[in-house]
Design a protein around this motif. Structure first.
Motif, short mmCIF file in Angstrom:
data_model
loop_
_atom_site.label_atom_id
_atom_site.label_comp_id
_atom_site.label_asym_id
_atom_site.label_seq_id
_atom_site.Cartn_x
_atom_site.Cartn_y
_atom_site.Cartn_z
N ILE A 274 0.85 -1.21 0.00
CA ILE A 274 0.00 0.00 0.00
C ILE A 274 0.88 1.25 0.00
CG2 ILE A 274 -1.65 1.33 1.38
CD1 ILE A 274 -2.87 -1.33 2.26
N ILE A 321 -3.15 6.98 5.14
CA ILE A 321 -2.31 5.79 4.89
C ILE A 321 -1.22 5.65 5.95
CG2 ILE A 321 -0.71 4.70 3.27
CD1 ILE A 321 -3.64 4.59 2.40
N TRP A 325 -3.91 4.39 9.36
CA TRP A 325 -3.77 2.97 9.04
C TRP A 325 -3.13 2.22 10.21
CZ3 TRP A 325 -5.47 -0.19 5.28
CH2 TRP A 325 -4.82 -1.41 5.08
#
Length: 354
Positions: A274, A321, A325
């Motif tokens: 990711i 992110i 996350w």
């Protein structure tokens, strides 16, 4: 971007007479050869085409339209990124354990760089869109500061990647060492970025007179546009990118060596992928934009805005992110939101009783 009314008509008339063979009659030969006719036709048509394209391709109009769209996008990205940044910094600052961890210190610096970059981009593109007639020096300072924070985004990402690699691959040796030098590394990184941009600023400023630097410009010009500045800028762009790619490659290999059936290892490798995708959203549009340069026309204008949209999407979701996350931050966020709701309801009840 207007076109002279007679341009198309004159061009069509020339082509019509060329087909009929009545262009440029010769009293001796009666009619010129096809080759001579083609040369004479081109000698008159070419200036018209050049004038037509120059009237269509007014770079100032394209820059103003581009600045209007970019300023609007920067408003959205700045608002969203700042909102998430404030939440994450509030969570980290209110917890003594998180405040001491190196990865959260780097993360907070990274998020502040994103918010500052988007905010300065909003200011610079807004000055262009509104034709603010700002001094060239002010335009250079705003743009130079934005470039500095943009480089700070990449360098803090590189520091976060190196720190993650050291924690995973060298957990016993790295913790005390990184904890002792974290602030020195951050200070050294910012000194290097600021010193580089100040030197380039001085080099480019010496090529302009004081009158030109203080001149009012409706469309703010950019700085760091010379060949030395572009070359050094590419080095500062590729250096942290190489560090990030090498660090994540080593982390991925370590996870693969540790085993495929470890649940936490699978999640860690998914996180690495990711992050790779997130970095691609930063890097690919930037490289294409640098390669194309400034061109006018509907196609290049649309392509430029699409690339900018992809880049802004990456900037906007960076705090999600790299911040939310994280599992620990998610749990802290739920606790923090619960505390805020309880505090607000308790305050409301207390005021009602008074």
């Amino acid at each position: 971007m207007s076109v002279l009314p007679g341009t198309y008509l004159n061009l069509a008339t020339l082509v019509f007479h060329a087909r009929k063979g009545t262009l440029f009659p010769d009293p001796l030969l009666g009619k010129r050869t096809h080759l001579s006719l083609t040369k004479d036709l081109w000698s008159q048509v070419a200036p018209m085409i050049m004038n037509l394209s120059s009237e269509h391709c007014n770079i100032s109009d394209w820059l103003r339209l581009e600045a209007t769209v970019k300023a609007s996008v920067y408003v959205v990205t700045f608002s969203f990124a700042t909102f998430i940044t404030v939440i994450i910094i509030a969570i980290v600052s209110q917890n003594s354990k998180l405040r001491k961890e190196v990865r959260y210190i780097f993360l907070c610096h990274h998020l502040l760089c994103i918010s500052s970059y988007c905010g300065l981009g909003m200011v610079f593109q807004g000055m262009r869109a509104l034709m603010a007639n700002s001094p060239v020096l002010m335009c250079w300072l705003v743009f130079g500061a934005q470039i500095s924070f943009g480089e700070g985004i990449l360098f803090t990402l590189a520091l976060m990647a190196v720190n993650t690699y050291l924690v995973i691959c060298w957990p016993l040796k790295s913790l005390s060492f990184v904890d002792s030098v974290k602030y020195r590394i951050l200070a050294g990184t910012w000194i290097m970025i600021i010193l580089k941009n100040v030197c380039l600023f001085i080099i480019e400023g010496t090529n302009s007179t004081s009158v030109a630097v203080l001149k009012l410009e409706p469309l703010c010009p950019v700085i760091f546009n010379g060949t030395p500045a572009r070359a050094i800028g590419m080095i500062f762009f590729l250096l942290p990118l190489a560090i990030i790619l090498i660090s994540y490659s080593l982390i991925y290999q370590e996870g693969k060596r540790a085993g495929h059936f470890n649940r936490s290892n699978i999640k860690a490798r998914k996180t690495v992928l990711i992050h790779f995708l997130q970095i691609a959203l930063h890097v690919i549009p930037t490289l294409i934009f640098i390669g194309l340069g400034k061109m006018c026309g509907v196609f290049f204008f649309t392509l430029n805005l699409v690339l900018f949209g992809v880049f802004s999407f990456g900037q906007c979701f960076n705090p999600l992110i790299y911040g939310l996350w994280n599992t620990e931050l998610q749990s802290r966020l739920c606790h923090w939101i619960g505390c805020q709701l309880w505090y607000s309801s308790h305050t409301t009840n207390s005021r009602g009783q008074v």
